[in-house]
Write a protein that holds these residues in place. Structure first.
Motif, mmCIF file in Angstrom:
data_model
loop_
_atom_site.group_PDB
_atom_site.id
_atom_site.type_symbol
_atom_site.label_atom_id
_atom_site.label_comp_id
_atom_site.label_asym_id
_atom_site.label_seq_id
_atom_site.Cartn_x
_atom_site.Cartn_y
_atom_site.Cartn_z
ATOM 1 N N LEU A 1 0.801 -1.188 0.015
ATOM 2 C CA LEU A 1 -0.069 -0.017 0.035
ATOM 3 C C LEU A 1 0.871 1.291 -0.029
ATOM 4 C CD1 LEU A 1 -2.944 1.370 0.271
ATOM 5 C CD2 LEU A 1 -2.801 1.016 2.676
ATOM 6 N N GLY A 2 1.989 1.369 0.689
ATOM 7 C CA GLY A 2 2.872 2.539 0.659
ATOM 8 C C GLY A 2 3.503 2.634 -0.374
ATOM 9 N N GLN A 3 3.954 1.761 -0.942
ATOM 10 C CA GLN A 3 4.500 1.659 -2.460
ATOM 11 C C GLN A 3 3.629 2.390 -3.392
ATOM 12 O OE1 GLN A 3 5.778 -2.503 -2.904
ATOM 13 N NE2 GLN A 3 8.001 -1.658 -2.601
ATOM 14 N N LEU A 4 2.396 1.866 -3.446
ATOM 15 C CA LEU A 4 1.443 2.457 -4.428
ATOM 16 C C LEU A 4 1.043 3.770 -4.123
ATOM 17 C CD1 LEU A 4 -0.831 -0.802 -4.432
ATOM 18 C CD2 LEU A 4 0.527 0.094 -6.395
ATOM 19 N N ILE A 5 0.768 4.129 -2.775
ATOM 20 C CA ILE A 5 0.637 5.628 -2.508
ATOM 21 C C ILE A 5 1.772 6.388 -2.937
ATOM 22 C CG2 ILE A 5 0.237 7.057 -0.653
ATOM 23 C CD1 ILE A 5 -1.409 4.869 0.840
ATOM 24 N N ARG B 1 -3.907 13.489 2.246
ATOM 25 C CA ARG B 1 -3.927 13.322 3.945
ATOM 26 C C ARG B 1 -4.573 12.040 4.423
ATOM 27 N NH1 ARG B 1 -6.928 13.410 7.900
ATOM 28 N NH2 ARG B 1 -8.615 14.128 6.932
ATOM 29 N N GLN B 2 -5.592 11.896 3.739
ATOM 30 C CA GLN B 2 -6.576 10.468 3.978
ATOM 31 C C GLN B 2 -5.777 9.211 3.630
ATOM 32 O OE1 GLN B 2 -10.197 10.773 2.157
ATOM 33 N NE2 GLN B 2 -11.162 12.676 3.169
ATOM 34 N N VAL C 1 -4.744 6.706 6.369
ATOM 35 C CA VAL C 1 -5.020 5.062 6.284
ATOM 36 C C VAL C 1 -3.983 4.168 6.223
ATOM 37 C CG1 VAL C 1 -6.147 3.219 4.685
ATOM 38 C CG2 VAL C 1 -7.435 5.456 5.375
ATOM 39 N N TRP C 2 -3.109 4.388 5.244
ATOM 40 C CA TRP C 2 -1.854 3.615 5.285
ATOM 41 C C TRP C 2 -1.140 3.466 6.724
ATOM 42 C CZ3 TRP C 2 3.357 6.273 3.303
ATOM 43 C CH2 TRP C 2 4.314 5.208 3.248
ATOM 44 N N LYS C 3 -1.169 4.713 7.341
ATOM 45 C CA LYS C 3 -0.262 4.578 8.815
ATOM 46 C C LYS C 3 -1.195 3.547 9.440
ATOM 47 C CE LYS C 3 1.327 7.221 12.527
ATOM 48 N NZ LYS C 3 1.483 8.512 13.192
ATOM 49 N N LEU D 1 -12.612 5.983 1.328
ATOM 50 C CA LEU D 1 -11.596 6.369 0.291
ATOM 51 C C LEU D 1 -11.500 5.358 -0.806
ATOM 52 C CD1 LEU D 1 -9.322 8.141 0.041
ATOM 53 C CD2 LEU D 1 -7.940 6.891 1.757
ATOM 54 N N GLU D 2 -11.710 3.971 -0.535
ATOM 55 C CA GLU D 2 -11.919 3.155 -1.515
ATOM 56 C C GLU D 2 -12.826 3.465 -2.672
ATOM 57 O OE1 GLU D 2 -13.102 -0.345 -4.060
ATOM 58 O OE2 GLU D 2 -14.262 0.317 -2.120
#
Length: 155
Positions: free
Chosen positions: A65-69, A84-85, A89-91, A131-132
Motif C-alpha cells: 500500500l505504501g509503495q502504491l501511494i 492526507r486521508q 489510512v496507510w499508517k 476512500l476506496e
C-alpha cells in the motif's frame, strides 16, 4: 499464569470479523490504486501491448500500500485532503496489521475491551471503505474519459 485462551463468544467472532473487514478494505484500496495507476499511464498516451499491461498489472498488485501511494502521488493530482486521508489510512493499516492485537491482547479477554476494539475497527473500516469508493469513482471517471477519447479518435 493467566489463561490466554481466546474467548469463543459471539463478540469475539465479531471482533475478528471487523479485523478481517479492515484488512479487506485495505486490499480493496490497494486494488483501486493499482487500477488508477494503470489508467493514468494509459491516459498519458503510453501505448502498451496486452502483455505489457498484464505484466505491469501483476507487478503493481505485488506492491505494498505504501509503495502504491508513493507512486500514484507522482501521477495523479490528488487534493491535499485525499493525500492526507491516504497517508492516514496507510499508517493505520500498518498499525492494525502489525501491532494491533499485540498491543491490545488483554482487551480481547473482556466484553468492554472487545467492544472498544470493535468500535475502533469499524471506524477504520468505514474510513478505508470511503476512500476506496472515492478512488473507484476516479477510476470510473478516467476510464470513461479514455473510452470517449478512443471513440473520438476512431470516428
Amino acid at each position: 499464569m493467566k489463561d490466554t485462551q481466546i474467548p469463543e463468544s459471539e463478540q469475539s467472532k465479531e471482533l475478528f470479523a471487523y479485523f478481517g473487514l479492515a484488512v479487506y478494505y485495505c486490499q480493496a484500496l490497494e486494488q483501486q490504486l493499482t487500477n488508477l495507476l494503470l489508467l493514468t499511464k494509459l491516459s498519458q498516451g503510453q501505448t502498451l501491448t496486452e502483455a505489457d499491461l498484464a505484466e505491469l498489472y501483476q507487478r503493481k498488485l505485488s506492491n505494498s500500500l505504501g509503495q502504491l501511494i508513493k507512486e500514484i502521488q507522482h501521477h495523479f493530482p490528488f487534493s491535499e485532503e485525499d493525500t492526507r486521508q491516504l497517508q492516514a489510512v496507510w499508517k493505520q493499516r500498518n498499525h492494525i496489521v502489525h501491532d494491533y492485537f499485540k498491543e491490545r491482547i488483554q482487551q480481547t479477554f473482556t466484553p468492554a475491551g472487545r467492544a472498544q476494539m470493535i468500535r475502533e475497527l469499524k471506524r477504520f473500516k468505514n474510513k478505508a471503505r470511503r476512500l476506496e469508493v472515492k478512488l473507484q469513482s476516479y477510476c470510473t471517471e478516467m476510464y470513461t474519459k479514455l473510452g470517449n477519447e478512443e471513440e473520438s479518435m476512431t470516428t
